[in-house]
Design an enzyme around this catalytic site. Structure first.
Site, PDB file in Angstrom:
ATOM      1  N   ARG A 111      30.744  31.988  52.979  1.00  0.00           N
ATOM      2  CA  ARG A 111      30.120  33.046  52.202  1.00  0.00           C
ATOM      3  C   ARG A 111      28.733  32.633  51.754  1.00  0.00           C
ATOM      4  O   ARG A 111      28.480  31.483  51.404  1.00  0.00           O
ATOM      5  CB  ARG A 111      30.974  33.370  50.961  1.00  0.00           C
ATOM      6  CG  ARG A 111      32.407  33.727  51.253  1.00  0.00           C
ATOM      7  CD  ARG A 111      32.518  34.996  52.083  1.00  0.00           C
ATOM      8  NE  ARG A 111      31.882  36.110  51.405  1.00  0.00           N
ATOM      9  CZ  ARG A 111      32.449  36.814  50.420  1.00  0.00           C
ATOM     10  NH1 ARG A 111      33.672  36.500  50.017  1.00  0.00           N
ATOM     11  NH2 ARG A 111      31.819  37.807  49.863  1.00  0.00           N
ATOM     12  N   PRO A 135      33.799  45.376  46.043  1.00  0.00           N
ATOM     13  CA  PRO A 135      34.595  45.487  44.820  1.00  0.00           C
ATOM     14  C   PRO A 135      35.274  44.166  44.460  1.00  0.00           C
ATOM     15  O   PRO A 135      35.938  43.548  45.298  1.00  0.00           O
ATOM     16  CB  PRO A 135      35.622  46.564  45.180  1.00  0.00           C
ATOM     17  CG  PRO A 135      34.985  47.357  46.263  1.00  0.00           C
ATOM     18  CD  PRO A 135      34.181  46.369  47.046  1.00  0.00           C
ATOM     19  N   GLU A 136      35.071  43.737  43.223  1.00  0.00           N
ATOM     20  CA  GLU A 136      35.731  42.550  42.709  1.00  0.00           C
ATOM     21  C   GLU A 136      36.556  42.966  41.496  1.00  0.00           C
ATOM     22  O   GLU A 136      36.725  44.161  41.228  1.00  0.00           O
ATOM     23  CB  GLU A 136      34.690  41.474  42.378  1.00  0.00           C
ATOM     24  CG  GLU A 136      33.866  41.051  43.592  1.00  0.00           C
ATOM     25  CD  GLU A 136      32.953  39.863  43.326  1.00  0.00           C
ATOM     26  OE1 GLU A 136      33.294  39.017  42.492  1.00  0.00           O
ATOM     27  OE2 GLU A 136      31.879  39.790  43.959  1.00  0.00           O
ATOM     28  N   LYS A 168      42.233  41.647  42.897  1.00  0.00           N
ATOM     29  CA  LYS A 168      41.548  42.764  43.539  1.00  0.00           C
ATOM     30  C   LYS A 168      42.504  43.846  44.010  1.00  0.00           C
ATOM     31  O   LYS A 168      42.087  44.804  44.662  1.00  0.00           O
ATOM     32  CB  LYS A 168      40.744  42.251  44.744  1.00  0.00           C
ATOM     33  CG  LYS A 168      39.674  41.227  44.390  1.00  0.00           C
ATOM     34  CD  LYS A 168      38.937  40.783  45.643  1.00  0.00           C
ATOM     35  CE  LYS A 168      37.929  39.689  45.351  1.00  0.00           C
ATOM     36  NZ  LYS A 168      37.188  39.280  46.572  1.00  0.00           N
TER      37      LYS A 168
END
Length: 274
Positions: free
Chosen positions: A249, A2-3, A59
């Site tokens: 990442r 979720p962003e 977020k």
């Protein structure tokens, strides 16, 4: 994961199903998602309280009531799910809020990397949100210039650093840089005027479309729609996409459209697995 667009969707769910309604019960199936609060204290603090207009910062989802507030962070696998009285629980439902009118909202999370925090004062809220940068939806070109100014870190790392800019994650960071034709490995402070113009435009455009969709959509015209293919190609030029790691990442980019990355760090042809 979720962003910002996903959490904005969860904010709308909370507003639609909870705003103005009393919390009649709090059921905690897994205390492992509670951060800094016990099950009894959470129940005492929230039961009988009426939900106000929810807010979002980056977020984080902030659920205000006529008393204490609580904050939700969805980590990698969290969701906020409305449920009818007869709906069976999901194995990953960790907390269920029963609202007046027999409505239910469930915090569902498989991996439990984040969770729920109780805030009884502004100081509690500041402890959680005070280290966050500005919400990405509020950032214009001038603000973006200030955020990038003097930063030696790679621009991808800067964009997804929540203390710099709140709300962007891995998918949004890659999508925005691809749209802007900016090399994710460029030092943020080295971007020229044209690159910053394109970056600001891409930030606004990607967020606008993603918020409308309620997620980062895997459309054929988006980088997101190709990044997980076995042999991913750029939807703009048709060339092979590359993968590497930036700020720990997995990062996907087009070495043709996003020129400027040092050749030694390129992985062309069949994309390397992160």
């Amino acid at each position: 994961m979720p962003e910002l667009p996903d959490v904005e969707g969860f904010r709308r769910i909370l507003a639609e199903h909870g705003r103005g309604r009393r919390i009649d019960g709090v059921e905690v199936a897994d205390p492992g998602v509670l951060r800094g609060v016990t099950v009894p204290r959470l129940r005492r603090a929230l039961t009988g309280r009426r939900l106000a207009e929810p807010e979002r910062h980056g977020k984080w989802l902030l659920a205000r009531t006529d008393g204490p507030s609580f904050l939700l962070h969805f980590g990698m696998t969290g969701r906020l799910v409305p449920a009818a009285p007869g709906d069976p629980p999901h194995p990953h439902d960790r907390v269920t809020f029963t609202l007046e009118g027999e409505r239910r909202l469930r915090y569902r999370d498989q991996r439990k990397l984040q969770g729920l925090r109780l805030a009884t004062s502004d100081a509690d809220l500041d402890e959680v949100l005070g280290g966050q940068g500005p919400d990405a939806l509020t950032v214009d070109r001038a603000a973006l210039d200030r955020l990038l100014e003097g930063r030696r870190a790679r621009v991808k790392a800067v964009l997804i650093d929540q203390s710099v800019l709140a709300g962007l994650g891995n998918l949004l960071g890659d999508e925005i840089l691809w749209r802007a034709r900016v090399d994710p490995a460029r030092p943020a402070r080295d971007l020229d005027t044209g690159e910053r113009d394109r970056l600001a435009d891409a930030l606004r455009g990607v967020l606008r479309d993603a918020v409308r969709a309620g997620c980062v959509p895997a459309r054929p015209s988006w980088l997101t729609g190709h990044r997980d293919a076995p042999d991913p190609v750029c939807p703009r030029c048709g060339g092979p996409l590359s993968r590497d790691r930036i700020a720990g990442r997995s990062t996907t980019w087009c070495p043709h459209c996003q020129a400027g990355r040092p050749p030694a760090r390129r992985t062309t042809g069949r994309a390397a697995r992160p």
